[in-house]
Design a protein around this motif. Structure first.
Motif, short mmCIF file in Angstrom:
data_model
loop_
_atom_site.label_atom_id
_atom_site.label_comp_id
_atom_site.label_asym_id
_atom_site.label_seq_id
_atom_site.Cartn_x
_atom_site.Cartn_y
_atom_site.Cartn_z
N ALA A 32 -6.59 -11.51 -0.41
CA ALA A 32 -7.21 -10.30 -0.96
C ALA A 32 -8.23 -9.72 0.01
O ALA A 32 -8.36 -8.49 0.11
N ALA A 33 -8.93 -10.57 0.75
CA ALA A 33 -9.93 -10.10 1.71
C ALA A 33 -9.30 -9.27 2.82
O ALA A 33 -9.96 -8.42 3.42
N MET A 34 -8.01 -9.50 3.07
CA MET A 34 -7.30 -8.72 4.08
C MET A 34 -6.73 -7.43 3.49
O MET A 34 -6.01 -6.70 4.16
N GLY A 35 -7.04 -7.19 2.22
CA GLY A 35 -6.56 -5.99 1.57
C GLY A 35 -5.11 -6.09 1.13
O GLY A 35 -4.46 -5.07 0.86
N GLN A 36 -4.61 -7.32 1.02
CA GLN A 36 -3.23 -7.53 0.63
C GLN A 36 -3.14 -7.88 -0.86
O GLN A 36 -4.10 -8.35 -1.46
N HIS A 37 -1.96 -7.64 -1.42
CA HIS A 37 -1.73 -7.93 -2.83
C HIS A 37 -0.41 -8.68 -2.98
O HIS A 37 0.40 -8.71 -2.07
#
Length: 197
Positions: A172-177
Motif C-alpha cells: 500500500a505504501a507504494m500506492g499499489q492495491h
C-alpha cells in the motif's frame, strides 16, 4: 511449583505447543517467551527444556504446528473450490497470513537447522509444498519431479513476496492495491509460460 507428575511427556508436549501457539499468535516471535509458556501451563522453564531440549525446540514445534494448520487451510480451500484451484491456493495463502499474521511471520523469522527437525516435523512442514506441487502438476499435465518441485517453490516465493509486502503495509505504501490479484496474475503468467514448448 510445577506440577511435574500431572501429565505424561506426550500430554506436556501438546499442552506447551497449544499454549505456545496462543502466545505466538498474541505476541509474535520477537516478544515470544518460553518462560511465559511454562507459566501458562503451570510448569517451570526447566520442564520446557526437558521436553523440547531448548527454546529453539519449542519454537520449532510451534511453527511446525502452524505449518500443519496452514496446509489444512489450503486443503479446505481446495475442497470448496468451484473453479480455478490455483486461485483457491493463492487466496488461501493470503487468508492464512492475514488471519494469523504473527504465526505466519514466525515461520520465516525462526529458521531451525534442517538437521534439528525430526522426520515427523519434516513431513508436516513439507505437506504445504506437496499440496502446491500437486496442483501445479495437474495444471501443467506433468509428473511431480525435481524440476516441477523447483518451479512450484518459485511460484510460492512469488506469492509470498506479494503477501509479505501486503501484511507489512509495503504494498500500500507504494500506492499499489489488490496484492492478491497481482500475485495471482504473476502465477498465471508463469504457468502459461511453462505450458509453452
Amino acid at each position: 511449583m510445577g506440577r511435574r507428575s500431572d501429565h505424561s511427556r506426550e500430554e506436556l508436549t501438546a499442552l506447551m505447543i497449544r499454549a505456545g501457539t496462543e502466545l505466538m499468535a498474541q505476541k509474535g516471535f520477537v516478544a515470544f517467551s518460553a518462560r511465559e509458556v511454562a507459566k501458562r501451563v503451570g510448569y517451570t522453564i526447566g520442564t520446557v527444556h526437558n521436553v523440547f531440549g531448548n527454546v529453539d525446540g519449542l519454537v520449532t514445534a510451534i511453527n511446525t504446528a502452524s505449518f500443519g494448520d496452514w496446509a489444512d487451510a489450503l486443503e479446505a480451500s481446495l475442497a470448496t473450490a468451484k473453479g480455478d484451484r490455483i486461485e483457491a491456493l493463492v487466496r488461501a495463502y493470503f487468508s492464512f497470513a492475514r488471519e494469523n499474521p504473527h504465526r505466519w511471520a514466525a515461520i520465516y523469522d525462526h529458521r531451525p537447522a534442517r538437521e534439528t527437525l525430526s522426520p515427523a516435523q519434516q513431513e508436516t512442514r513439507g505437506r504445504l509444498m506437496r499440496i502446491v506441487a500437486a496442483e501445479v502438476a495437474a495444471v501443467l499435465h506433468r509428473p511431480i519431479d525435481d524440476a516441477l518441485g523447483t518451479f512450484a517453490r518459485s511460484l510460492v516465493a512469488t506469492v509470498h513476496g506479494h503477501c509479505s509486502m501486503a501484511i507489512t503495509g509495503s504494498w500500500a505504501a507504494m500506492g499499489q492495491h489488490d496484492p492478491e490479484d497481482a500475485a495471482l496474475a504473476r502465477v498465471r503468467e508463469s504457468l502459461a509460460a511453462a505450458h509453452r514448448p
